[in-house]
Design an enzyme around this catalytic site. Structure first.
Site, short mmCIF file in Angstrom:
data_model
loop_
_atom_site.label_atom_id
_atom_site.label_comp_id
_atom_site.label_asym_id
_atom_site.label_seq_id
_atom_site.Cartn_x
_atom_site.Cartn_y
_atom_site.Cartn_z
N ASP A 8 0.69 -1.25 0.60
CA ASP A 8 0.24 -0.01 -0.18
C ASP A 8 0.90 1.17 0.50
O ASP A 8 1.78 1.64 1.49
CB ASP A 8 -1.07 -0.01 1.45
CG ASP A 8 -1.49 1.06 1.19
OD1 ASP A 8 -2.00 2.03 0.34
OD2 ASP A 8 -2.98 1.19 2.09
N ASN A 22 -5.46 13.22 -11.43
CA ASN A 22 -5.42 13.48 -12.49
C ASN A 22 -4.90 15.03 -12.38
O ASN A 22 -4.80 15.56 -11.86
CB ASN A 22 -7.38 13.65 -12.26
CG ASN A 22 -7.59 14.14 -11.07
OD1 ASN A 22 -7.21 15.07 -10.97
ND2 ASN A 22 -8.89 13.68 -10.31
N GLY A 30 -9.10 5.21 -7.16
CA GLY A 30 -7.93 4.51 -7.40
C GLY A 30 -6.24 5.23 -6.32
O GLY A 30 -7.31 5.49 -4.66
N VAL A 31 -5.90 5.16 -6.46
CA VAL A 31 -4.55 5.10 -4.89
C VAL A 31 -4.40 7.15 -5.70
O VAL A 31 -4.47 7.44 -4.21
CB VAL A 31 -3.43 4.69 -6.07
CG1 VAL A 31 -3.08 5.99 -7.47
CG2 VAL A 31 -2.52 5.08 -5.67
N ASP A 32 -5.69 7.94 -6.56
CA ASP A 32 -5.49 9.75 -6.22
C ASP A 32 -6.01 9.64 -5.06
O ASP A 32 -6.02 9.87 -3.99
CB ASP A 32 -5.91 9.75 -7.16
CG ASP A 32 -6.03 11.66 -7.44
OD1 ASP A 32 -5.03 11.98 -6.33
OD2 ASP A 32 -6.62 11.88 -8.31
N SER A 119 -1.80 4.82 -14.69
CA SER A 119 -2.52 4.92 -15.34
C SER A 119 -3.14 3.63 -15.85
O SER A 119 -4.47 3.12 -16.77
CB SER A 119 -2.14 5.31 -17.26
OG SER A 119 -1.73 6.59 -17.26
N GLY A 121 -5.09 2.04 -13.39
CA GLY A 121 -6.25 2.18 -13.14
C GLY A 121 -7.69 2.13 -14.06
O GLY A 121 -7.75 1.82 -15.09
N VAL A 122 -8.14 2.62 -13.91
CA VAL A 122 -9.69 4.00 -14.43
C VAL A 122 -9.03 4.06 -15.94
O VAL A 122 -9.89 4.35 -16.87
CB VAL A 122 -10.09 4.85 -13.35
CG1 VAL A 122 -10.87 4.59 -12.54
CG2 VAL A 122 -9.30 5.98 -13.57
N TYR A 123 -7.83 4.36 -15.85
CA TYR A 123 -7.15 5.21 -17.55
C TYR A 123 -6.81 4.03 -18.32
O TYR A 123 -6.38 4.36 -19.20
CB TYR A 123 -6.14 5.81 -16.89
CG TYR A 123 -6.33 7.66 -16.65
CD1 TYR A 123 -7.50 8.32 -16.66
CD2 TYR A 123 -5.25 8.42 -16.68
CE1 TYR A 123 -7.95 8.70 -15.80
CE2 TYR A 123 -5.32 9.85 -15.67
CZ TYR A 123 -6.68 10.08 -15.36
OH TYR A 123 -7.11 10.98 -14.87
#
Length: 178
Positions: A8, A22, A30-32, A119, A121-123
């Site tokens: 983690d 972003n 996510g990580v952000d 990039s 994850g959701v990207y």
């Protein structure tokens, strides 16, 4: 040296952790989101005060540094990776995200840095492509006085990165910890 491991990133005591942010730098998923949550509200307040142009505080492929606030690291480098299949020249932009993070770290005299899978994850960047770009970019930028770690959250992501790392011919600069 480059190390790939599971863990983690919000628990890493490295000099700096990298946030897959972003362009607004105001948190997300996510990580952000995990980094913003763990750092506490002062991170959001700090980011809100950063200069922006039309809602963009950090363009794709660039990097910005902030204090880490409630995290065990000293700093956070926020970088914005490309959206796979959407952003033009995504390979170059992803390499730039890693390269610019390392440039910011060097300017700060950082001795160790922890990256997530930017990039991925959701990207929706495919892990095999992202791993190759990340490892080659970091190996090219490798300095003897900087330890680079990739801290991957799940076993399946770790396995994908491990497999790609083994196929690359980067010498002994990559260590895989399970």
């Amino acid at each position: 040296m480059i190390i790939i491991e599971t863990g983690d990133i919000t628990h890493c005591p490295d000099d700096v952790i990298v946030n897959a942010a972003n362009t607004s730098l105001l948190g997300g998923g996510g990580v952000d989101g995990a980094i913003h949550d763990a750092a506490g509200p002062k991170l959001l307040q700090y980011c809100q005060k950063m200069a922006e142009t039309e809602g963009v505080r950090c363009p794709i492929g660039d990097a910005r540094i902030t204090p880490a606030f409630n995290l065990p690291s000293r700093h956070i480098i926020h970088t914005v990776g490309p959206r796979h299949g959407i952003d033009v020249d995504s390979h170059r932009l992803l390499a730039s995200a890693y390269r610019n993070s390392l440039i910011v770290a060097k300017k700060q005299g950082i001795k160790n840095i922890a990256f997530p899978a930017i990039s991925c994850g959701v990207y929706r960047y495919p892990h095999d492509e992202a791993t190759e770009i990340a490892l080659r970019t970091c190996a090219e930028s490798d300095r003897q006085d900087l330890q680079i770690r990739f801290v991957l959250f799940s076993a399946d992501v770790f396995e994908a990165w491990q497999n790609t790392a083994r196929t690359l011919e980067l010498g002994s600069c990559v260590v895989v910890k399970s």
